[in-house]
Enzyme design. Structure first.
Site, PDB file in Angstrom:
ATOM      1  N   GLU A  93       0.849  -1.198   0.000  1.00  9.26           N
ATOM      2  CA  GLU A  93       0.000   0.000   0.000  1.00  9.26           C
ATOM      3  C   GLU A  93       0.885   1.248   0.000  1.00  9.26           C
ATOM      4  O   GLU A  93       1.914   1.281   0.683  1.00  9.26           O
ATOM      5  CB  GLU A  93      -0.898   0.000   1.240  1.00  9.26           C
ATOM      6  CG  GLU A  93      -1.948  -1.109   1.226  1.00  9.26           C
ATOM      7  CD  GLU A  93      -2.875  -1.018   2.433  1.00  9.26           C
ATOM      8  OE1 GLU A  93      -3.051   0.093   2.978  1.00  9.26           O
ATOM      9  OE2 GLU A  93      -3.422  -2.049   2.843  1.00  9.26           O
TER      10      GLU A  93
ATOM     11  N   HIS B 141      -8.563  -0.641   1.777  1.00  7.30           N
ATOM     12  CA  HIS B 141      -8.283  -0.423   3.204  1.00  7.30           C
ATOM     13  C   HIS B 141      -9.337   0.504   3.827  1.00  7.30           C
ATOM     14  O   HIS B 141      -9.030   1.566   4.371  1.00  7.30           O
ATOM     15  CB  HIS B 141      -6.882   0.157   3.392  1.00  7.30           C
ATOM     16  CG  HIS B 141      -6.322  -0.118   4.758  1.00  7.30           C
ATOM     17  ND1 HIS B 141      -4.963  -0.211   5.005  1.00  7.30           N
ATOM     18  CD2 HIS B 141      -6.921  -0.333   5.965  1.00  7.30           C
ATOM     19  CE1 HIS B 141      -4.759  -0.463   6.289  1.00  7.30           C
ATOM     20  NE2 HIS B 141      -5.939  -0.531   6.884  1.00  7.30           N
TER      21      HIS B 141
END
Length: 232
Positions: A186, A204
C-alpha cells in the site's frame, strides 16, 4: 501522552468482513463488474458462471486473532448461523453476545490453536499483525494445511499473507476465493492481486464509516478530558 481508540472501529471492520464473506461466497464482487459490461449480451453465460455459490449458514468460520474485531465478527457470524472457532495466544473462554431482535443470546468461545482453524474451517478471517520478524503468518506451509476450497479474508494488515503463495493457492483451487482490504505494498498494491478473478478487493476501508469516525472523536475527547482532569 500518546493515546488511541482501539475499540472505535471494531464493528465497522467486522461488518466489512461480513460483507466480503457474502460477496465471495456468491461471486458478487465479480458479477458486479461483469454485468454492466456483458450482462445484456451474455446473460445466460454469466448466470451459469455464478450458479455454484455457497451459503454461509452451517459453515465453519475460523477467526485468527480474537481481540475486539475478531469478537465482533464472531457475533455477526453466529447470528448468520455459522459455527465459529478462534485461534489466539490467549485461551480463556470469551463470552460473545449475539443480539437477536433486541435480546442477547450469549455464546462462549474458547480460543485454540491456529492449526485447528487451518484444518477445519470453511472460511478463515485474519485479525493479527505480521510476525515479530516481519514475515507473513500465512505462507505456503499454512495453505497446505487448509481444507480444499477454503475462503480466506484479510482486513488486518498487509503482509500477513504471503501474496505469492496466495496466488498459487487460488490458481490451484486450494483456496476457492479470497477477500483483501489490505495489501503488502500500500498504496500501490500488486496488479495481479487487484485483477485476479478469485479475489475481492477494497482499498483499506475497514474503519471508514461515519459511525466509527464519530466514536473515534468521542473516545479521544473523553481521554483528553481525563488526562486534563476535566470533569464537565
Amino acid at each position: 501522552h500518546v493515546i488511541n481508540t482501539p475499540a472505535a472501529s471494531s464493528q465497522s471492520v467486522a461488518e466489512l468482513v461480513m460483507g466480503h464473506m457474502f460477496s465471495i461466497s456468491r461471486g458478487l464482487y465479480d458479477a458486479g463488474k461483469e454485468m454492466p459490461a456483458n450482462g445484456a449480451s451474455n446473460f445466460k453465460a454469466l448466470k451459469k458462471k455464478y450458479a455454484k455459490g455457497i451459503e454461509l449458514r452451517g459453515k465453519k468460520l475460523g477467526i485468527v486473532g480474537f481481540g475486539r474485531i475478531g469478537q465482533s465478527l464472531a457475533s455477526y457470524a453466529l447470528g448468520c448461523g455459522m459455527t465459529v472457532v478462534a485461534a489466539d495466544r490467549f485461551t480463556d473462554p470469551v463470552n460473545i453476545p449475539v443480539s437477536v431482535n433486541g435480546q442477547d443470546v450469549n455464546c462462549s468461545i474458547t480460543p485454540g490453536s491456529i492449526e485447528t482453524v487451518l484444518a477445519e474451517c470453511d472460511f478463515i478471517s485474519l485479525h493479527i499483525p505480521k510476525q515479530a520478524d516481519g514475515n507473513a503468518v500465512i505462507t505456503a506451509a499454512e495453505f497446505a494445511k487448509m481444507k480444499d476450497g477454503v475462503c480466506l479474508l484479510n482486513a488486518a494488515r498487509g503482509g500477513v499473507i504471503d501474496e505469492d503463495a496466495l496466488i498459487e493457492a487460488l490458481d490451484s483451487g486450494k483456496v476457492r476465493s479470497c477477500a483483501l482490504d489490505v495489501f503488502e505494498n500500500e498504496p500501490t498494491p500488486r496488479a495481479d492481486l487487484l485483477n485476479h478473478a478469485k479475489i475481492a478487493t477494497t482499498p483499506h476501508i475497514g474503519a471508514a464509516t461515519g459511525e466509527a469516525q464519530d466514536r473515534i472523536g468521542t473516545e479521544l475527547a473523553s481521554q483528553i478530558k481525563e488526562l486534563l482532569g476535566v470533569t464537565t
